[in-house]
Design an enzyme around this catalytic site. Structure first.
Site, PDB file in Angstrom:
ATOM      1  N   GLY A  48       0.550  -7.166   2.369  1.00 43.40           N
ATOM      2  CA  GLY A  48       1.384  -5.958   2.357  1.00 43.40           C
ATOM      3  C   GLY A  48       2.669  -6.176   3.127  1.00 43.40           C
ATOM      4  O   GLY A  48       3.238  -5.247   3.702  1.00 43.40           O
ATOM      5  N   ALA A  49       3.155  -7.431   3.121  1.00 48.77           N
ATOM      6  CA  ALA A  49       4.333  -7.778   3.936  1.00 48.77           C
ATOM      7  C   ALA A  49       5.653  -7.522   3.205  1.00 48.77           C
ATOM      8  O   ALA A  49       6.717  -7.873   3.703  1.00 48.77           O
ATOM      9  CB  ALA A  49       4.249  -9.239   4.378  1.00 48.77           C
ATOM     10  N   ASN A  81      -3.117  -6.181   6.181  1.00 46.97           N
ATOM     11  CA  ASN A  81      -2.362  -4.938   6.376  1.00 46.97           C
ATOM     12  C   ASN A  81      -2.167  -4.131   5.090  1.00 46.97           C
ATOM     13  O   ASN A  81      -1.943  -2.934   5.149  1.00 46.97           O
ATOM     14  CB  ASN A  81      -0.992  -5.314   6.981  1.00 46.97           C
ATOM     15  CG  ASN A  81       0.040  -4.220   6.806  1.00 46.97           C
ATOM     16  OD1 ASN A  81       0.044  -3.236   7.551  1.00 46.97           O
ATOM     17  ND2 ASN A  81       0.909  -4.357   5.804  1.00 46.97           N
ATOM     18  N   TYR A  89      -9.928   7.409   2.070  1.00 46.07           N
ATOM     19  CA  TYR A  89      -9.089   6.501   2.868  1.00 46.07           C
ATOM     20  C   TYR A  89      -9.761   6.211   4.215  1.00 46.07           C
ATOM     21  O   TYR A  89      -9.848   5.056   4.641  1.00 46.07           O
ATOM     22  CB  TYR A  89      -7.732   7.186   3.075  1.00 46.07           C
ATOM     23  CG  TYR A  89      -6.734   6.448   3.925  1.00 46.07           C
ATOM     24  CD1 TYR A  89      -5.983   5.398   3.399  1.00 46.07           C
ATOM     25  CD2 TYR A  89      -6.493   6.826   5.251  1.00 46.07           C
ATOM     26  CE1 TYR A  89      -5.035   4.738   4.181  1.00 46.07           C
ATOM     27  CE2 TYR A  89      -5.549   6.172   6.033  1.00 46.07           C
ATOM     28  CZ  TYR A  89      -4.823   5.130   5.485  1.00 46.07           C
ATOM     29  OH  TYR A  89      -3.890   4.483   6.249  1.00 46.07           O
ATOM     30  N   ALA A 105     -12.910   6.353   5.002  1.00 46.32           N
ATOM     31  CA  ALA A 105     -14.108   5.523   4.836  1.00 46.32           C
ATOM     32  C   ALA A 105     -13.709   4.053   4.713  1.00 46.32           C
ATOM     33  O   ALA A 105     -14.321   3.168   5.325  1.00 46.32           O
ATOM     34  CB  ALA A 105     -14.900   5.981   3.613  1.00 46.32           C
TER      35      ALA A 105
HETATM   36  N1  LIG Z   1       2.414   4.688   7.724  1.00 45.07           N
HETATM   37  C1  LIG Z   1       1.442   5.208   8.426  1.00 45.07           C
HETATM   38  O1  LIG Z   1       1.580   6.300   9.014  1.00 45.07           O
HETATM   39  C2  LIG Z   1       0.115   4.488   8.553  1.00 45.07           C
HETATM   40  C3  LIG Z   1      -0.831   5.036   9.439  1.00 45.07           C
HETATM   41  C4  LIG Z   1      -2.044   4.404   9.590  1.00 45.07           C
HETATM   42  C5  LIG Z   1      -2.325   3.245   8.889  1.00 45.07           C
HETATM   43  N2  LIG Z   1      -1.390   2.755   8.026  1.00 45.07           N
HETATM   44  C6  LIG Z   1      -1.749   1.535   7.299  1.00 45.07           C
HETATM   45  O2  LIG Z   1      -0.784   0.546   7.554  1.00 45.07           O
HETATM   46  C7  LIG Z   1      -0.753  -0.377   6.462  1.00 45.07           C
HETATM   47  C8  LIG Z   1       0.674  -0.583   6.000  1.00 45.07           C
HETATM   48  O3  LIG Z   1       1.150   0.657   5.453  1.00 45.07           O
HETATM   49  P1  LIG Z   1       2.691   1.085   5.453  1.00 45.07           P
HETATM   50  O4  LIG Z   1       2.733   2.437   6.059  1.00 45.07           O
HETATM   51  O5  LIG Z   1       3.534   0.009   6.001  1.00 45.07           O
HETATM   52  O6  LIG Z   1       2.915   1.307   3.889  1.00 45.07           O
HETATM   53  P2  LIG Z   1       3.935   0.606   2.847  1.00 45.07           P
HETATM   54  O7  LIG Z   1       3.677   1.250   1.550  1.00 45.07           O
HETATM   55  O8  LIG Z   1       5.301   0.643   3.406  1.00 45.07           O
HETATM   56  O9  LIG Z   1       3.435  -0.919   2.829  1.00 45.07           O
HETATM   57  C9  LIG Z   1       2.169  -1.260   2.333  1.00 45.07           C
HETATM   58  C10 LIG Z   1       2.316  -2.493   1.430  1.00 45.07           C
HETATM   59  O10 LIG Z   1       1.003  -2.847   0.951  1.00 45.07           O
HETATM   60  C11 LIG Z   1       1.148  -3.288  -0.393  1.00 45.07           C
HETATM   61  N3  LIG Z   1      -0.104  -3.164  -1.141  1.00 45.07           N
HETATM   62  C12 LIG Z   1      -0.821  -2.035  -1.390  1.00 45.07           C
HETATM   63  N4  LIG Z   1      -1.844  -2.303  -2.205  1.00 45.07           N
HETATM   64  C13 LIG Z   1      -1.782  -3.643  -2.496  1.00 45.07           C
HETATM   65  C14 LIG Z   1      -2.559  -4.503  -3.302  1.00 45.07           C
HETATM   66  N5  LIG Z   1      -3.597  -4.062  -4.012  1.00 45.07           N
HETATM   67  N6  LIG Z   1      -2.208  -5.811  -3.360  1.00 45.07           N
HETATM   68  C15 LIG Z   1      -1.142  -6.282  -2.664  1.00 45.07           C
HETATM   69  N7  LIG Z   1      -0.357  -5.495  -1.889  1.00 45.07           N
HETATM   70  C16 LIG Z   1      -0.684  -4.180  -1.811  1.00 45.07           C
HETATM   71  C17 LIG Z   1       2.212  -2.355  -0.965  1.00 45.07           C
HETATM   72  O11 LIG Z   1       2.797  -2.890  -2.148  1.00 45.07           O
HETATM   73  C18 LIG Z   1       3.191  -2.208   0.205  1.00 45.07           C
HETATM   74  O12 LIG Z   1       4.272  -3.118   0.122  1.00 45.07           O
HETATM   75  C19 LIG Z   1      -1.676   0.214   5.379  1.00 45.07           C
HETATM   76  O13 LIG Z   1      -2.934  -0.409   5.429  1.00 45.07           O
HETATM   77  C20 LIG Z   1      -1.772   1.659   5.790  1.00 45.07           C
HETATM   78  O14 LIG Z   1      -2.950   2.266   5.307  1.00 45.07           O
HETATM   79  C21 LIG Z   1      -0.177   3.334   7.854  1.00 45.07           C
END
Ligand SMILES: NC(=O)c1ccc[n+]([C@@H]2O[C@H](COP(=O)([O-])OP(=O)(O)OC[C@H]3O[C@@H](n4cnc5c(N)ncnc54)[C@H](O)[C@@H]3O)[C@@H](O)[C@H]2O)c1
Length: 275
Positions: free
Chosen positions: A13-14, A87, A162, A164
């Site tokens: 997810g980078a 991530n 989510y 879970a």
């Molecule tokens: N933003 C928040 O408030 C928050 C809070 C708690 C946890 N998180 C967690 O942090 C992590 C990063 O989220 P973010 O907020 O940076 O979101 P984001 O959407 O900016 O980045 C997440 C990335 O993961 C990639 N991704 C998703 N499913 C994928 C798959 N099946 N294969 C390959 N890549 C995939 C997406 O394309 C995206 O680029 C996630 O696991 C999210 O659940 C975010």
């Protein structure tokens, strides 16, 4: 001195948000970074922007063969593996009585099963060199960081699926910490609170996650956004870079004696049921 000089890190997810900020910090510390995300254009663009050597590994991590392919690509390009950051994720929310089987499964697939498959594929490349080093009387630490959520540690209404998936990855983290500690592989999790990325941006027609034929609405209604930001003792939402700093700490030698922990990077989120 750059603390990750000569190391290889996979960050899933980078392409955006927290993962991209993490890739930037690890790259700035000297790591060669494998940028794993869904689309070729997004991964290529992220690789281009990193200061150090990097590799794009596009693909859907919920496809059973993708995690092992990402590990193979990392080894082929850089010959070793030292850091894995699981991530990648997204939120597919709704009240429990309307959650479909497909939706619940999707949240387990990306948040618990994809990290499991990536770590299983990485296992020989993390454990075998460690055995050799220990036999030679050397301690070399390797790092796994799984990104969970305060929804996984405290629960969140409308996020049963989510939460879970995010709780599942905590069980994976703690068990693996006990299994791999002897190999000097630290296994920890980071639980972000409300962080400003597209997941918490305003809901709009453009802010969607495309999964096959389906478009899943991302973002939050305005009232939920301001309520979410007020949950933090610090009094504002977090930035991706601030969460990435927590992840980078757990990838660095500064955390060599820390394992099996969930680091909350939430500005001190105050409400919820804790364990
Ligand atoms: N933003 C928040 O408030 C928050 C809070 C708690 C946890 N998180 C967690 O942090 C992590 C990063 O989220 P973010 O907020 O940076 O979101 P984001 O959407 O900016 O980045 C997440 C990335 O993961 C990639 N991704 C998703 N499913 C994928 C798959 N099946 N294969 C390959 N890549 C995939 C997406 O394309 C995206 O680029 C996630 O696991 C999210 O659940 C975010």
């Amino acid at each position: 001195m750059q603390t990750l000089e000569g190391k290889t890190a996979i960050v899933t997810g980078a392409g955006r948000g927290i993962g991209r900020a993490t890739a930037e910090l690890l790259s700035a510390q000297g790591a060669r970074v494998v940028v794993a995300d869904l689309d070729a254009d997004v991964t290529a663009e992220a690789v281009e922007a990193l200061p150090g050597e990097a590799l794009a590994a596009p693909g859907d991590l919920t496809a059973p063969e993708t995690p092992a392919a990402v590990v193979e690509a990392a080894l082929e390009a850089f010959g070793r593996l030292d850091v894995v950051v699981n991530n990648a994720g997204y939120a597919w929310d709704g009240p429990l009585h309307r959650i479909t089987d497909e939706q619940f499964q999707a949240m387990l697939d990306i948040h618990t099963i994809a990290p499991f498959r990536l770590l299983r594929a990485a296992a020989p490349h993390l454990r075998e060199p460690a055995k050799q080093e220990l036999a030679e009387g050397r301690e070399v630490f390797r790092k796994v960081v799984n990104v969970t959520s305060t929804a996984g540690t405290m629960g969140n209404a409308l996020q049963a699926a989510y939460s879970a998936g995010k709780a599942g990855v905590i069980g994976l983290t703690k068990s693996l910490a006990k299994e791999w500690g002897r190999y000097r592989i630290n296994v920890n999790a980071v639980a972000p609170g409300f962080t400003e990325t597209r997941l918490t941006a305003a809901s709009s027609e453009e802010n969607v996650f495309v999964r096959g034929e389906r478009e899943i609405q991302l973002g939050m209604p305005e009232e939920a956004r301001s309520a979410g930001a007020e949950l933090a003792a610090i009094g504002r939402p977090g930035q991706p870079r601030e969460v990435a700093e927590g992840i980078a700490f757990l990838c660095s030698p500064a955390s060599n004696y820390v394992t099996g922990q969930v680091l909350s990077v939430s500005g001190g989120q105050m409400v919820g049921m804790s364990s």
